[in-house]
Design an enzyme around this catalytic site. Structure first.
Site, short mmCIF file in Angstrom:
data_model
loop_
_atom_site.label_atom_id
_atom_site.label_comp_id
_atom_site.label_asym_id
_atom_site.label_seq_id
_atom_site.Cartn_x
_atom_site.Cartn_y
_atom_site.Cartn_z
N HIS A 224 0.87 -1.18 0.00
CA HIS A 224 0.00 0.00 0.00
C HIS A 224 0.90 1.22 0.00
CE1 HIS A 224 -2.46 3.10 1.79
NE2 HIS A 224 -1.94 2.95 2.98
N TYR A 258 -5.86 9.27 1.96
CA TYR A 258 -5.90 9.81 3.32
C TYR A 258 -4.63 10.60 3.60
CZ TYR A 258 -2.96 5.84 4.81
OH TYR A 258 -1.95 4.92 4.95
N ASP A 550 -29.22 -20.14 16.24
CA ASP A 550 -30.46 -20.89 16.44
C ASP A 550 -30.52 -22.02 15.42
OD1 ASP A 550 -31.01 -19.29 14.22
OD2 ASP A 550 -33.05 -18.80 14.85
#
Ligand code: FAD
Ligand code: THG
Length: 818
Positions: A224, A258, A550
């Site tokens: 990255h 960013y 369940d």
């Protein structure tokens, strides 16, 4: 008191956090081994820029991030701060992104994360480098900020050392020593180290390390890009040491970017480049590790960064006179679903995994692992990052690489909850697949299965029903995505006529042997020790009394049960509870069998002529099963219905599947039988009040809170979770909401407000043809009376709704038992 001997492999942010959390709980015999120097070991933590944004689609991950940033901000380190609450600012440069930021604000609101939606001017005021004309709006979170990951690692290690832990550098862990299925220690480059527990915190080396103990840890080391700009004139001297940064951390997700400050320079992270999976075998651990050179840092590839720079200059005009000064391609882990991978090896007791963890969640994950080890049960719901959540085919190298690369591509994308992967497709198909394709099925993928969401062939039916007065909502663009009004017709037709549902993807186990009944009694809450031919709805709880799953348990023979479950983590949980004496065999029969749910008031008319079995209610009552035939096909019929209508689940071996489908389709011609898809299925189960485990309820919830205490027999002998349940209370309840405006539709995870104050959040939602409005389940304070008016935030608006008692269809069970 002596505590277990723990070896932690890896002294990155995860290993050091874990050492701190374990020693804080009184476990002192902790040895942390790393092949690199301390604490800049050469792993991902050594160069992590340390941005922490807590908001996440997952409630648990949000909580783990919040814990991490609050913990780090209280740490002490001689060089200065470990976490700075600079605030997090995400800017939208498109309307679609601004919608997405509102969606995030909704998640934040429902989980108590401080946040604000900002205008372009307010964004500019918080971050003066931005060009406000480029911005549609922003999302600001004041508690987010910057972690100094290396300092946080060191500070936590220091605390652990003060409580007795040892950290040993330059020690390569080569192998795990095991005996009789239990961990005994590790073999290292410098000798053997004894241990009762070994924890794999090896970061992006995790897949490689897991393979040494026969474990597939599905992660891909991915490079990255991270770059540093030349100094910005306007920032000169503003954020000098020790502060280093004073602006909020910034995300420009429309272009996968960013930003954080490094003094007067900016650091830029970029996810917009091609995925760059890395072969860890080719990395050199033997170089002298320094902050400049380490195995997790690859050469910067400027061509991959060209777009990033162009977009950066457009957002931050001052950089038009600057340039990229320096950069690297840093490696860290990506996984098939973007989540971490945590848990204990099922077959090697004492081998734990805490992998693919961002700095953002590191202390939270470490706390969870420590609680899990020390208390025997984790303090949070772990199903999203459970080591055993993956289907068998998801553990192939091909799948791991394709989907993890996709996770990289999507990391900043606007992701719709029903977006479907482009690849891999058609990994798992039911025997009905070709027939479904012929009917124009639109497929969603779940558990690698292709599952019809609706059938285009039912288009004319929709037209007919609308002409007869069926109401269908006009959806907004977002909720209309991956949806069709045809699904409403399919649901409605199931209530009035009959439909076939492909239930093949339902996870199925065969549980057999002389110990089978005792085992199922022990691992589930209801009494399953009933006559052959009985079916029982029952729950699996964790040791703390929370709902894990369940199940339906059908007794096909004295020692033979068919269990309908919710996925791989159920198989794992059961396998861990099998008696050691081999008196029980647990077999996953999902792939070798198939199932059609045949439901609707006319279902009996379709099936009865094909079967020798008396299908009347006194012949095969509700919640009974029988092994019989349909035409020439040997089947097991189970009289259960998750859609809440008369009918059966019809099971057979996969080889008979297509024959069975054709038979039923032909037999149902007169009743105008249709094939119906998952969207209709979901709407019908919500009308009937049935919950979906993992979505509507998790280990955070007790059976009573979920409205399922009828499935718990406290009078039964001991079962997993029973003791804890007796002392556990839950202050919220799962309730049903009905929206006032028939056009209102929500999708899940939205916050619910009472007089403006958030009191809960939505789990699932569906548009109900029976009531002509959207229904939603929501966790709400337990004392809210029926008919309380509540608002639900949805994107930039808010819808009125009413708490109602459920189910809205067939509360007296007349239809289903007819
Ligand atoms: P590491 O820090 O890699 O530690 C693993 C350790 O295991 C290493 O020290 C290694 O030497 C050791 N090891 C491995 N195998 C062995 C062995 N056999 N024997 C002995 N030791 C072994 N995260 C965020 O939250 N926010 C960000 O802004 C952010 N930005 C990032 C930017 C870049 C460029 C990169 C590369 C990553 C970023 N991350 C970010 C991700 C984050 O850095 C990692 O997820 C995190 O540091 C992983 O920590 P870890 O402890 O699991 O792994
Ligand atoms: N079919 C089968 N097994 C399953 C499911 C299924 N296992 C997993 C999941 N789905 C379980 N969920 C439910 C939820 C409700 C019901 C069945 C499975 C159900 N409940 C009845 C009720 O509440 O009215 C129980 C009535 C009773 O206990 O007598 O039918 O779809 N095979």
């Amino acid at each position: 008191m002596s505590t277990p001997r723990v070896v932690i492999v890896g002294a990155g942010i995860v290993g050091t956090s874990l050492a701190d959390e374990l020693t804080a709980r009184g476990w002192s015999d902790i040895t942390v081994l790393d092949r690199g120097p301390l604490f800049a070991t050469g792993g991902s933590t050594s160069h992590a820029p340390g941005l922490v944004f807590a908001t996440n689609p997952s409630k648990t991950m949000t909580e783990l991030a919040t814990y991490t940033l609050e913990k780090f901000s209280a740490l002490e380190h001689p060089d200065g701060w470990c976490f700075s609450h600079l605030g997090g600012l995400e800017v939208a440069t498109s309307e679609a992104r601004f919608d997405d930021l509102h969606r995030k604000a909704g998640w934040a609101a429902s989980r108590g994360v401080e946040h604000e939606i900002l205008s372009p001017e307010q964004c500019h005021a918080k971050y003066p480098l931005l060009d406000p004309d480029r911005i549609v709006g922003g999302y600001f979170t004041p508690r987010d900020g910057l972690a100094k990951a290396l300092r946080a690692a060191e500070a936590q290690a220091a605390r652990a050392i003060s409580r007795g832990a040892r950290f040993i550098p330059h020690t390569d862990v080569i192998d795990v020593v095991e005996q009789n299925g239990e961990v005994r220690g590790v073999r290292t480059s410098t000798g053997l180290v004894d241990a009762d527990i070994v924890v794999c915190c090896t970061g992006f080396w995790g897949k490689e390390f897991g393979s040494r103990v026969g474990l597939t840890i599905p992660l891909v080391p991915m490079a990255h890009q991270y770059a540093y700009t030349t100094p910005l004139e306007s920032r000169r001297g503003v954020s000098s040491e020790p502060a280093e940064a004073s602006l909020p951390i910034l995300r420009h997700q429309d272009h996968d970017l960013y930003y954080r400050e490094h003094g007067d320079r900016l650091g830029i992270g970029y996810y917009g480049h091609r995925p760059m999976p890395t072969d860890v075998g080719a990395l050199d651990h033997d170089t002298t590790i320094s902050l400049a050179e380490m195995p997790s840092k690859l050469m910067f590839t400027p061509d991959d960064f060209a777009q990033a720079w162009e977009q950066t200059v457009s957002l931050i005009p001052e950089l038009s006179t600057g340039k990229v000064d320096d950069g690297f391609n840093g490696i860290f882990s990506f996984t098939p679903d973007g989540h971490s991978i945590v848990g204990e090896h099922q077959e090697l007791k004492g081998f734990w995994v805490a992998e693919a963890v961002w700095v953002t969640h590191s202390a939270g994950i470490a706390r969870t692992v420590a609680e899990w080890m020390v208390d025997g049960t984790p303090g949070v719901d772990t199903h999203e990052f459970d080591l055993y959540r993956f289907e068998k085919a998801a553990l192939t190298d091909e799948y791991i690489l394709t989907t993890s690369s996709q996770s990289f591509v999507e990391v900043y994308d606007i992701v719709h909850p029903h977006d479907q992967p482009a690849a891999p497709r058609c990994v798992r198909t039911s025997p009905f697949y070709d027939r479904e394709v012929d009917l124009g099925a639109q497929f969603w993928v779940s558990g690698l299965w292709e599952r019809p969401a609706w059938f285009e062939a039912n288009g004319p039916l929709l037209d007919d029903l609308v002409a007869d007065g069926l109401r269908v909502p006009q959806r907004d663009d977002w909720s209309a995505r991956h949806w069709s009004p045809i699904s409403v017709a399919e649901a409605s037709w199931t209530r009035s006529h009959v439909a076939m549902y492909d239930m093949t993807p339902l996870t199925r186990f065969e549980v057999s042997g002389p110990g089978a009944v005792d085992f199922l009694q022990q691992v589930t809450t209801n009494n399953v020790d009933k006559s052959v031919g009985s079916i029982t709805y029952t729950l699996m709880l964790d040791d703390a009394g929370g709902i894990r799953s369940d199940l339906t348990v059908a007794r096909l023979g004295v020692d033979l049960f068919a269990v309908g479950a919710n996925g791989p983590i159920d198989a794992d949980w059961m396998a861990r509870h099998l008696p050691a004496d081999r008196s029980v065999t647990l077999r996953d029969i999902t792939d070798s069998t198939c199932c059609i749910g045949l439901w609707g008031p006319l279902a009996r008319e379709v099936l009865a002529p094909l079967s020798p079995t008396d299908l009347a209610s006194d012949g095969l009552p509700y919640f009974r099963c029988v092994q019989t035939t349909v035409g020439s096909v040997p089947v097991t019929l189970m009289r259960v219905s998750y859609v809440g209508e008369l009918g059966w689940e019809i099971y057979t071996d996969a080889a008979y599947g297509r024959g069975l489908w054709d038979l039923l389709m032909a037999a149902g011609r007169e009743q105008k039988i249709i094939a119906a898809g998952r969207i209709a299925f979901n709407a019908l189960r919500m009308e009937k009040g049935y919950r979906s485990a993992g979505v509507d309820m998790t280990t955070e919830h007790t059976p009573e809170a979920a409205g399922l205490d009828f499935a718990v027999r406290m009078t039964k002998d001991d079962f997993v979770g029973k003791r804890a349940l007796a002392h556990r209370t839950c202050s919220s309840r799962l309730r049903t909401l009905r929206f006032d405006d028939p056009a209102a539709v929500v999708l899940g995870k939205e916050p619910v407000r009472l007089d403006g104050t958030v009191v809960g959040h939505v789990t699932s939602a569906a548009w109900s043809p029976t009531v002509g409005a959207c229904l939603a389940y929501a966790w709400l304070p337990s004392d809210l009376p029926d008919s309380t008016g509540l608002e639900v935030d949805y994107l930039r608006t808010s819808y009125g709704s009413l708490v109602i008692s459920d189910p809205v269809v067939d509360p007296e069970m007349a239809r289903i038992k007819q």
